[in-house]
Scaffold this motif. Structure first.
Motif, PDB file in Angstrom:
ATOM      1  N   LEU A 170      49.167  37.243  41.413  1.00 54.39           N
ATOM      2  CA  LEU A 170      50.465  37.846  41.727  1.00 54.39           C
ATOM      3  C   LEU A 170      50.483  38.507  43.090  1.00 54.39           C
ATOM      4  CD1 LEU A 170      51.361  39.632  38.357  1.00 54.39           C
ATOM      5  CD2 LEU A 170      52.252  37.466  39.225  1.00 54.39           C
ATOM      6  N   GLY A 171      49.370  39.156  43.458  1.00 57.44           N
ATOM      7  CA  GLY A 171      49.308  39.886  44.716  1.00 57.44           C
ATOM      8  C   GLY A 171      48.092  40.782  44.748  1.00 57.44           C
ATOM      9  N   LEU A 181      45.575  41.806  35.059  1.00 60.71           N
ATOM     10  CA  LEU A 181      44.214  42.251  35.342  1.00 60.71           C
ATOM     11  C   LEU A 181      44.044  42.518  36.829  1.00 60.71           C
ATOM     12  CD1 LEU A 181      42.096  39.729  33.234  1.00 60.71           C
ATOM     13  CD2 LEU A 181      42.818  42.034  32.617  1.00 60.71           C
ATOM     14  N   LEU A 182      43.171  43.467  37.143  1.00 56.42           N
ATOM     15  CA  LEU A 182      42.784  43.756  38.516  1.00 56.42           C
ATOM     16  C   LEU A 182      41.337  43.320  38.686  1.00 56.42           C
ATOM     17  CD1 LEU A 182      43.241  45.031  41.301  1.00 56.42           C
ATOM     18  CD2 LEU A 182      42.464  47.196  40.314  1.00 56.42           C
ATOM     19  N   ILE A 183      41.126  42.311  39.522  1.00 54.11           N
ATOM     20  CA  ILE A 183      39.785  41.780  39.769  1.00 54.11           C
ATOM     21  C   ILE A 183      39.616  41.604  41.274  1.00 54.11           C
ATOM     22  CG2 ILE A 183      38.188  39.867  39.365  1.00 54.11           C
ATOM     23  CD1 ILE A 183      39.795  39.321  36.759  1.00 54.11           C
ATOM     24  N   ASN A 184      38.607  42.247  41.825  1.00 53.43           N
ATOM     25  CA  ASN A 184      38.319  42.168  43.267  1.00 53.43           C
ATOM     26  C   ASN A 184      39.528  42.507  44.126  1.00 53.43           C
ATOM     27  OD1 ASN A 184      35.557  41.413  43.045  1.00 53.43           O
ATOM     28  ND2 ASN A 184      36.199  39.338  42.534  1.00 53.43           N
ATOM     29  N   GLY A 185      40.293  43.523  43.698  1.00 56.01           N
ATOM     30  CA  GLY A 185      41.437  43.980  44.475  1.00 56.01           C
ATOM     31  C   GLY A 185      42.669  43.104  44.363  1.00 56.01           C
ATOM     32  N   LYS A 186      42.603  42.068  43.528  1.00 53.30           N
ATOM     33  CA  LYS A 186      43.725  41.154  43.346  1.00 53.30           C
ATOM     34  C   LYS A 186      44.302  41.329  41.945  1.00 53.30           C
ATOM     35  CE  LYS A 186      41.774  37.743  46.496  1.00 53.30           C
ATOM     36  NZ  LYS A 186      42.642  37.979  47.604  1.00 53.30           N
ATOM     37  N   VAL A 187      45.607  41.155  41.844  1.00 54.57           N
ATOM     38  CA  VAL A 187      46.318  41.336  40.580  1.00 54.57           C
ATOM     39  C   VAL A 187      46.655  39.960  40.010  1.00 54.57           C
ATOM     40  CG1 VAL A 187      48.355  42.325  39.481  1.00 54.57           C
ATOM     41  CG2 VAL A 187      47.278  43.517  41.416  1.00 54.57           C
ATOM     42  N   TYR A 188      46.331  39.773  38.731  1.00 53.68           N
ATOM     43  CA  TYR A 188      46.566  38.512  38.046  1.00 53.68           C
ATOM     44  C   TYR A 188      47.373  38.750  36.773  1.00 53.68           C
ATOM     45  CZ  TYR A 188      42.732  36.948  41.024  1.00 53.68           C
ATOM     46  OH  TYR A 188      41.944  36.655  42.098  1.00 53.68           O
ATOM     47  N   ASP A 189      48.387  37.909  36.535  1.00 55.10           N
ATOM     48  CA  ASP A 189      49.140  37.936  35.283  1.00 55.10           C
ATOM     49  C   ASP A 189      48.557  36.836  34.406  1.00 55.10           C
ATOM     50  OD1 ASP A 189      50.863  37.794  33.155  1.00 55.10           O
ATOM     51  OD2 ASP A 189      52.686  37.661  34.347  1.00 55.10           O
ATOM     52  N   VAL A 190      47.728  37.223  33.451  1.00 57.44           N
ATOM     53  CA  VAL A 190      47.032  36.261  32.591  1.00 57.44           C
ATOM     54  C   VAL A 190      47.691  36.115  31.220  1.00 57.44           C
ATOM     55  CG1 VAL A 190      44.824  36.542  33.775  1.00 57.44           C
ATOM     56  CG2 VAL A 190      45.381  38.016  31.829  1.00 57.44           C
ATOM     57  N   ALA A 215      36.553  28.089  36.835  1.00 54.70           N
ATOM     58  CA  ALA A 215      37.309  29.217  36.288  1.00 54.70           C
ATOM     59  C   ALA A 215      37.866  30.076  37.421  1.00 54.70           C
ATOM     60  CB  ALA A 215      36.428  30.054  35.374  1.00 54.70           C
ATOM     61  N   LYS A 216      37.057  30.307  38.440  1.00 55.11           N
ATOM     62  CA  LYS A 216      37.516  31.114  39.577  1.00 55.11           C
ATOM     63  C   LYS A 216      38.637  30.410  40.330  1.00 55.11           C
ATOM     64  CE  LYS A 216      33.249  33.675  40.089  1.00 55.11           C
ATOM     65  NZ  LYS A 216      32.081  33.982  40.903  1.00 55.11           N
ATOM     66  N   LYS A 217      38.552  29.110  40.429  1.00 58.00           N
ATOM     67  CA  LYS A 217      39.605  28.338  41.090  1.00 58.00           C
ATOM     68  C   LYS A 217      40.896  28.393  40.274  1.00 58.00           C
ATOM     69  CE  LYS A 217      41.159  25.151  43.978  1.00 58.00           C
ATOM     70  NZ  LYS A 217      41.688  25.585  45.241  1.00 58.00           N
ATOM     71  N   ARG A 218      40.758  28.319  38.956  1.00 55.19           N
ATOM     72  CA  ARG A 218      41.939  28.345  38.076  1.00 55.19           C
ATOM     73  C   ARG A 218      42.670  29.682  38.158  1.00 55.19           C
ATOM     74  NH1 ARG A 218      43.084  27.156  31.916  1.00 55.19           N
ATOM     75  NH2 ARG A 218      45.325  27.020  32.181  1.00 55.19           N
ATOM     76  N   MET A 219      41.965  30.742  38.484  1.00 60.47           N
ATOM     77  CA  MET A 219      42.581  32.070  38.582  1.00 60.47           C
ATOM     78  C   MET A 219      43.738  32.085  39.585  1.00 60.47           C
ATOM     79  SD  MET A 219      39.307  34.602  38.494  1.00 60.47           S
ATOM     80  CE  MET A 219      40.258  35.999  39.049  1.00 60.47           C
ATOM     81  N   GLU A 220      43.671  31.210  40.561  1.00 58.79           N
ATOM     82  CA  GLU A 220      44.696  31.189  41.607  1.00 58.79           C
ATOM     83  C   GLU A 220      46.099  31.008  41.027  1.00 58.79           C
ATOM     84  OE1 GLU A 220      43.556  28.241  44.478  1.00 58.79           O
ATOM     85  OE2 GLU A 220      41.635  29.230  44.855  1.00 58.79           O
ATOM     86  N   GLU A 221      46.218  30.261  39.924  1.00 56.54           N
ATOM     87  CA  GLU A 221      47.547  30.025  39.357  1.00 56.54           C
ATOM     88  C   GLU A 221      48.131  31.282  38.706  1.00 56.54           C
ATOM     89  OE1 GLU A 221      47.469  27.729  35.287  1.00 56.54           O
ATOM     90  OE2 GLU A 221      45.762  27.030  36.482  1.00 56.54           O
ATOM     91  N   PHE A 222      47.297  32.300  38.460  1.00 55.31           N
ATOM     92  CA  PHE A 222      47.753  33.535  37.835  1.00 55.31           C
ATOM     93  C   PHE A 222      47.885  34.684  38.839  1.00 55.31           C
ATOM     94  CE2 PHE A 222      45.179  31.160  34.714  1.00 55.31           C
ATOM     95  CZ  PHE A 222      46.202  30.797  33.859  1.00 55.31           C
ATOM     96  N   MET A 266      52.886  36.008  52.737  1.00 53.79           N
ATOM     97  CA  MET A 266      52.287  37.326  52.652  1.00 53.79           C
ATOM     98  C   MET A 266      52.236  37.747  51.177  1.00 53.79           C
ATOM     99  SD  MET A 266      53.256  40.671  54.796  1.00 53.79           S
ATOM    100  CE  MET A 266      52.474  42.199  54.463  1.00 53.79           C
ATOM    101  N   ALA A 267      51.096  38.268  50.764  1.00 51.54           N
ATOM    102  CA  ALA A 267      50.898  38.656  49.369  1.00 51.54           C
ATOM    103  C   ALA A 267      51.665  39.934  49.045  1.00 51.54           C
ATOM    104  CB  ALA A 267      49.414  38.863  49.100  1.00 51.54           C
ATOM    105  N   LYS A 268      52.203  39.980  47.849  1.00 51.46           N
ATOM    106  CA  LYS A 268      52.880  41.185  47.378  1.00 51.46           C
ATOM    107  C   LYS A 268      51.820  42.228  47.047  1.00 51.46           C
ATOM    108  CE  LYS A 268      56.071  42.964  44.109  1.00 51.46           C
ATOM    109  NZ  LYS A 268      57.239  42.922  43.385  1.00 51.46           N
ATOM    110  N   THR A 269      52.150  43.499  47.233  1.00 52.90           N
ATOM    111  CA  THR A 269      51.221  44.566  46.862  1.00 52.90           C
ATOM    112  C   THR A 269      51.810  45.358  45.700  1.00 52.90           C
ATOM    113  OG1 THR A 269      52.134  46.067  48.513  1.00 52.90           O
ATOM    114  CG2 THR A 269      50.194  44.782  49.152  1.00 52.90           C
TER     115      THR A 269
END
Length: 126
Positions: A74-75, A21-30, A65-72, A1-4
């Protein structure tokens, strides 16, 4: 389950030492990706403090690039709090960008002129 995360939590991570970053409702630590980003780290840091989806989509990132985002990833952003998520950068970021842009508008033509003069001088002195 994803963290919010609340928007307040996400928006605190807005420097080149801690960049979310917040992109499409998802949070990424870049943060770890800043040095590798083809557009430079400033582009990503500038994208903090708002919903960066429009800018991300506008650039037209590749499938890789979009696939690589998965590694960043967070929730997800918690939309149930009713927090307002800005879609434009905060005013202080606009001012910084404007100042940097003014400097570049002055120095870039100056540098081009100096290079052109150096090449002309070299050409005519041969």
């Amino acid at each position: 389950m994803a963290k919010t995360f609340t928007w307040a939590e996400v928006s605190r991570h807005n420097t080149n030492k801690d960049c979310w970053l917040l992109i499409n409702g998802k949070v990424y630590d870049v943060t770890k990706f800043l040095g590798e980003h083809p557009g430079g780290e400033d582009v990503l840091v500038f994208a903090t403090g708002k919903d960066s989806t429009p800018e991300f989509e506008e650039v037209g990132h590749s499938a890789t690039a979009k696939k690589r985002m998965e590694e960043f990833y967070l929730g997800d952003i918690d939309t149930s709090t009713g927090e307002h998520i800005p879609s434009v950068p905060p005013p202080e970021k606009l001012q910084t960008n404007t100042f940097e842009r003014q400097i570049m508008q002055f120095f870039l033509p100056l540098i081009v002129l100096i290079i052109a003069l150096a090449l002309a001088l070299r050409f005519y002195t041969r």
